[in-house]
Write a protein that holds these residues in place. Structure first.
Motif, short mmCIF file in Angstrom:
data_model
loop_
_atom_site.label_atom_id
_atom_site.label_comp_id
_atom_site.label_asym_id
_atom_site.label_seq_id
_atom_site.Cartn_x
_atom_site.Cartn_y
_atom_site.Cartn_z
N GLY A 178 -9.11 -4.58 -3.92
CA GLY A 178 -8.25 -5.64 -3.43
C GLY A 178 -7.13 -5.11 -2.56
N GLY A 179 -6.18 -6.00 -2.24
CA GLY A 179 -5.06 -5.61 -1.40
C GLY A 179 -4.80 -6.58 -0.26
N GLY A 180 -5.19 -7.84 -0.43
CA GLY A 180 -4.90 -8.84 0.59
C GLY A 180 -5.60 -8.60 1.91
N TRP A 181 -6.73 -7.93 1.91
CA TRP A 181 -7.54 -7.63 3.09
C TRP A 181 -6.85 -6.65 4.05
CZ3 TRP A 181 -6.69 -12.73 1.54
CH2 TRP A 181 -7.77 -13.34 0.89
N ASN A 182 -5.61 -6.28 3.76
CA ASN A 182 -4.89 -5.39 4.69
C ASN A 182 -4.32 -4.15 4.02
OD1 ASN A 182 -2.76 -6.40 3.20
ND2 ASN A 182 -1.78 -7.49 4.90
N ALA A 183 -4.68 -3.91 2.75
CA ALA A 183 -4.15 -2.76 2.03
C ALA A 183 -5.10 -2.40 0.90
CB ALA A 183 -2.75 -3.07 1.48
N GLY A 184 -4.76 -1.34 0.16
CA GLY A 184 -5.54 -0.94 -1.00
C GLY A 184 -6.41 0.29 -0.75
N TYR A 185 -6.92 0.82 -1.84
CA TYR A 185 -7.71 2.04 -1.81
C TYR A 185 -8.89 1.90 -2.77
CZ TYR A 185 -3.34 3.79 0.17
OH TYR A 185 -2.22 3.95 0.94
#
Length: 326
Positions: free
Chosen positions: A98-105
Motif C-alpha cells: 500500500g501507500g496511496g499509489w504514490n508511496a510504500g515499499y
C-alpha cells in the motif's frame, strides 16, 4: 515463451545480453512504512508492536529478482519459501504493498510473507511503479506482470503455476483486485494473448477500495479548491474530469460468473472499503465466492502490527486452503 520482460507498449521481448537495470534514486518523500506509522497508532493502541520481518530458520528468502523491464528500468520482487523442500509444489501469494499509489515499499508485506512460508505457501512481495513515476494503469500492469513471471518461473522455485493468488493492502489491495479480475481481458490487459496467463485462482483484498465512483470515494475530490486526493492524482484527474477512468479502475466493474474467489479483510475504518458490500452482493448473485472478515477497533494499517497480523494470516490461510483445495 518465457516472459522475461515487458516493454512500455506491453510487448514481450528478451532481456538484452549484459544489460543492466537502473533503479531510481530513493524518494525522500516516500515515508510510508511500519516504523513511521507506528508512532501514530501506538497512542490509541498501546498494546501493538511492529510485526517482525526477521527471517526464521524454517524460511528462505530469494531477494531482488527482476520480474519486468521497461527500457533500462527493472522492477524487482522478493520470494519467500519454506526452507525445507516440500513434498508437493507450493501455491504462491503475490503481495502488492500500500501507500496511496504514490508511496510504500515491498518490505511492507515481508512479515506476512514469512508467516505464509511457515504455513506451506510461497509468497512474493513486489515493487511496482508508483504514481510519481507512472500513473494508472502502470501499477496494475506491473502486478499482472509479476503473476506472469511467477507462473513462468514456477518450476525453478517449486511453485504450482495453477495456484497463484494476488493480495494487497490499501492501495495495493485495489491494485491486486483490479489486476486479478481484469487479467487476460482485452483491451485492459496489454499482455492478454501473450502465451502466459495472468489469471489468478484467488484474491485477498485487505482494506482496499472496490469502487472509486461511490459518494464516499469521491467526496474528497469534489472541492476544486482542495488538492486532489491520492486516488485522483494516480488516476490523472478528479472524477468530474475523467469519470470513465474512475469506472474502469474500480474492481467492482469486473464482477462476473467464474471470477476468482475473494476474501475481504477490513478494518474499522469503513471509508477504505468503499464498494465492498455492493461488490459482495453482486458476486453472490452471480455464483462467485466472496467472504468478509472485519477486525473491530482497528486502524487502517492493522496488518503492519501484531496482534492483528496473525489474525490476518490465519484468515488468509484458512480461505486459501479451502479455495485452492489444500
Amino acid at each position: 515463451m518465457k516472459l522475461r520482460c515487458l516493454l512500455v507498449l506491453g510487448l514481450a521481448a528478451p532481456l538484452a545480453a549484459g544489460a543492466t537495470c537502473v533503479d531510481p534514486a530513493p524518494d525522500p518523500n516516500n515515508t510510508y512504512d511500519a516504523a513511521r506509522t507506528y508512532p501514530k497508532q501506538v497512542r490509541k493502541y498501546p498494546f501493538i508492536r511492529i510485526a517482525s520481518a526477521a527471517v526464521p530458520e524454517d524460511v528462505r528468502v530469494v531477494r531482488d529478482l527482476s520480474y519486468v523491464r521497461y527500457g533500462s528500468r527493472c522492477l524487482k520482487l522478493d520470494l519467500y519459501l519454506p526452507a525445507r523442500a516440500p513434498r508437493d509444489t507450493l501455491p504462491v501469494v503475490v503481495f502488492v504493498h500500500g501507500g496511496g499509489w504514490n508511496a510504500g515499499y515491498r518490505t511492507e508485506f515481508a512479515p506476512m510473507a514469512l508467516r505464509l512460508a511457515q504455513r506451506g505457501y510461497a509468497a512474493a512481495t513486489i515493487s511496482y511503479r508508483l504514481a510519481g513515476e507512472a500513473p494508472y494503469p502502470a501499477a496494475v500492469d506491473d502486478a499482472r506482470a509479476a503473476v506472469r513471471w511467477v507462473r513462468t518461473h514456477a518450476a525453478r522455485y517449486g511453485i504450482d503455476p495453477a495456484r497463484v493468488v494476488l493480495a494487497g493492502g490499501s492501495a495495493g489491495a485495489q491494485v491486486a483486485s483490479l489486476a486479478g479480475l481484469s487479467a487476460d481481458l482485452h483491451p485492459i490487459d496489454p499482455q492478454a494473448g501473450s502465451g502466459v496467463s495472468g489469471a489468478v485462482q484467488a484474491i485477498v483484498n485487505i482494506d482496499g477500495v472496490l469502487d472509486f465512483t461511490t459518494e464516499e470515494s469521491r467526496r474528497h475530490d469534489t472541492d476544486p479548491a482542495k488538492a486532489p486526493s491520492p486516488a485522483a492524482a494516480w488516476l490523472g484527474g478528479r472524477y468530474a474530469e475523467n469519470p470513465g477512468r474512475w469506472h474502469e479502475a474500480s474492481p467492482i466493474r469486473y464482477v462476473r460468473r467464474g471470477m476468482p474467489p475473494m476474501l475481504f479483510i477490513g478494518s474499522a475504518q469503513s471509508r477504505f472499503q468503499s464498494g465492498r458490500d455492493d461488490m459482495v452482493a453482486r458476486m453472490r448473485a452471480r455464483g462467485a465466492t466472496g467472504r468478509v472478515l472485519l477486525l473491530p477497533d482497528t486502524p487502517h494499517t492493522f496488518w503492519l502490527f501484531d496482534p492483528w497480523l496473525q489474525s490476518t494470516v490465519d484468515a488468509t490461510v484458512g480461505f486459501l486452503d479451502e479455495m485452492l483445495g489444500r
